[in-house]
Design an enzyme around this catalytic site. Sequence first.
Site, PDB file in Angstrom:
ATOM      1  N   ASP A  72       0.835  -1.206   0.000  1.00  0.00           N
ATOM      2  CA  ASP A  72       0.000   0.000   0.000  1.00  0.00           C
ATOM      3  C   ASP A  72       0.874   1.262   0.000  1.00  0.00           C
ATOM      4  O   ASP A  72       1.986   1.247   0.530  1.00  0.00           O
ATOM      5  CB  ASP A  72      -0.906  -0.025   1.239  1.00  0.00           C
ATOM      6  N   HIS A 109       2.668   3.546  -8.974  1.00  0.00           N
ATOM      7  CA  HIS A 109       2.540   2.104  -9.219  1.00  0.00           C
ATOM      8  C   HIS A 109       3.777   1.564  -9.936  1.00  0.00           C
ATOM      9  O   HIS A 109       4.225   0.458  -9.651  1.00  0.00           O
ATOM     10  CB  HIS A 109       1.269   1.810 -10.029  1.00  0.00           C
ATOM     11  N   LEU A 132      11.459 -20.270  -4.966  1.00  0.00           N
ATOM     12  CA  LEU A 132      10.408 -19.461  -4.336  1.00  0.00           C
ATOM     13  C   LEU A 132       9.087 -19.633  -5.084  1.00  0.00           C
ATOM     14  O   LEU A 132       9.079 -19.642  -6.320  1.00  0.00           O
ATOM     15  CB  LEU A 132      10.833 -17.985  -4.400  1.00  0.00           C
TER      16      LEU A 132
HETATM   17  C1  FPP Z   1      -1.966   0.141  -3.404  1.00  0.00           C
HETATM   18  O1  FPP Z   1      -1.512   1.461  -3.344  1.00  0.00           O
HETATM   19  C2  FPP Z   1      -1.404  -0.534  -4.553  1.00  0.00           C
HETATM   20  C3  FPP Z   1      -2.116  -1.113  -5.560  1.00  0.00           C
HETATM   21  C4  FPP Z   1      -3.581  -1.131  -5.591  1.00  0.00           C
HETATM   22  C5  FPP Z   1      -1.469  -1.722  -6.707  1.00  0.00           C
HETATM   23  C6  FPP Z   1      -0.224  -2.498  -6.395  1.00  0.00           C
HETATM   24  C7  FPP Z   1       0.588  -2.508  -7.583  1.00  0.00           C
HETATM   25  C8  FPP Z   1       1.940  -2.496  -7.606  1.00  0.00           C
HETATM   26  C9  FPP Z   1       2.779  -2.543  -6.395  1.00  0.00           C
HETATM   27  C10 FPP Z   1       2.629  -2.397  -8.907  1.00  0.00           C
HETATM   28  C11 FPP Z   1       3.269  -3.678  -9.313  1.00  0.00           C
HETATM   29  C12 FPP Z   1       2.279  -4.760  -9.422  1.00  0.00           C
HETATM   30  C13 FPP Z   1       2.417  -5.836 -10.192  1.00  0.00           C
HETATM   31  C14 FPP Z   1       1.445  -6.926  -9.973  1.00  0.00           C
HETATM   32  C15 FPP Z   1       3.456  -5.970 -11.220  1.00  0.00           C
HETATM   33  P1  FPP Z   1      -2.593   2.626  -3.433  1.00  0.00           P
HETATM   34  O2  FPP Z   1      -2.728   3.009  -4.864  1.00  0.00           O
HETATM   35  O3  FPP Z   1      -3.859   2.196  -2.784  1.00  0.00           O
HETATM   36  O4  FPP Z   1      -1.873   3.738  -2.617  1.00  0.00           O
HETATM   37  P2  FPP Z   1      -2.582   4.877  -1.739  1.00  0.00           P
HETATM   38  O5  FPP Z   1      -3.352   4.173  -0.664  1.00  0.00           O
HETATM   39  O6  FPP Z   1      -1.429   5.661  -1.205  1.00  0.00           O
HETATM   40  O7  FPP Z   1      -3.445   5.662  -2.667  1.00  0.00           O
END
Ligand code: FPP
Length: 267
Positions: A38, A55, A149
């Site tokens: 997150d 992201h 893994l």
């Molecule tokens: C949450 O942060 C994150 C996500 C919903 C997406 C996770 C994706 C990645 C880490 C990119 C790489 C992923 C893959 C599968 C290659 P948020 O957007 O909710 O952050 P915020 O709460 O600060 O808005």
Amino acid sequence: MNALLSKHFKPCPDPELQTLKMRLDPARIPAHVAIIMDGNGRWAHAKGRDRLLGHWEGYRTLQKIVAASDALGVQNLTVFGFSTENWRRPETEVGGLMHLMQAAMSAEIEALVRSHVRILVTGRLDELPESLRETFENAMRRTAGFGGLTFNLAINYGGRAEIADAARELAKAVQRGEIDPADITESHLSARMYAPDLPDPDLLIRTAGEMRISNFLLWGVAYSEMYVTPTLWPDFTPTHLVEALEEYARRTRKFGAVAAPEHTLGH
Ligand code: FPP
């Protein structure tokens, strides 16, 4: 020396990871680490940038954490990549995430194959764009027999959806006359979760400080140790991972009983 110990003492090619690894007791490394990644949006917002850049930085972090987990001797890593609720985000962000996942898997697959990482992608994959689903299915097929893994990407995943899907499969088995409802136990449901051969997560890490489970792995986290760090996911490093593993090694797990030798950490 058993396989776990010999893996622990095998030097890893990255000297920084090797130094980090020496901080850990091999008998107290969790077999399954799950991560709620997150804070990508907040990371981008703090820099005045688009959420999608957050992201992409999150993807860079994920590359390092997969490699570190493998080198440190974690056997199973599950990360929350996209939830069944994430479709509610703006169309541009959803589209950008689909594109990122496709690009990331295409870019990483050969290196993951070379490292003998077994890839699982778990969630309602039939609702994903066809090309992304095919990319994921191909990655799973190519790595199915690997013993390194296990990297489990939860995509279009919801904990309640997983339990509902397992219940549906169980109901079908009852309908076919294979199981008497009176005989149903927890293990009948466990066997119908998306990745039944993975042990329950020992350690659940959440970055960016929220004290929530957010519909992640609801069935499996019943007795997982939780570790919440304020660090935003794009800033999370292998050192942060080792700090979480050290904290885990200090915990006493009781599984609802009193602390006894068989309930202390280890395998
Ligand atoms: C949450 O942060 C994150 C996500 C919903 C997406 C996770 C994706 C990645 C880490 C990119 C790489 C992923 C893959 C599968 C290659 P948020 O957007 O909710 O952050 P915020 O709460 O600060 O808005």
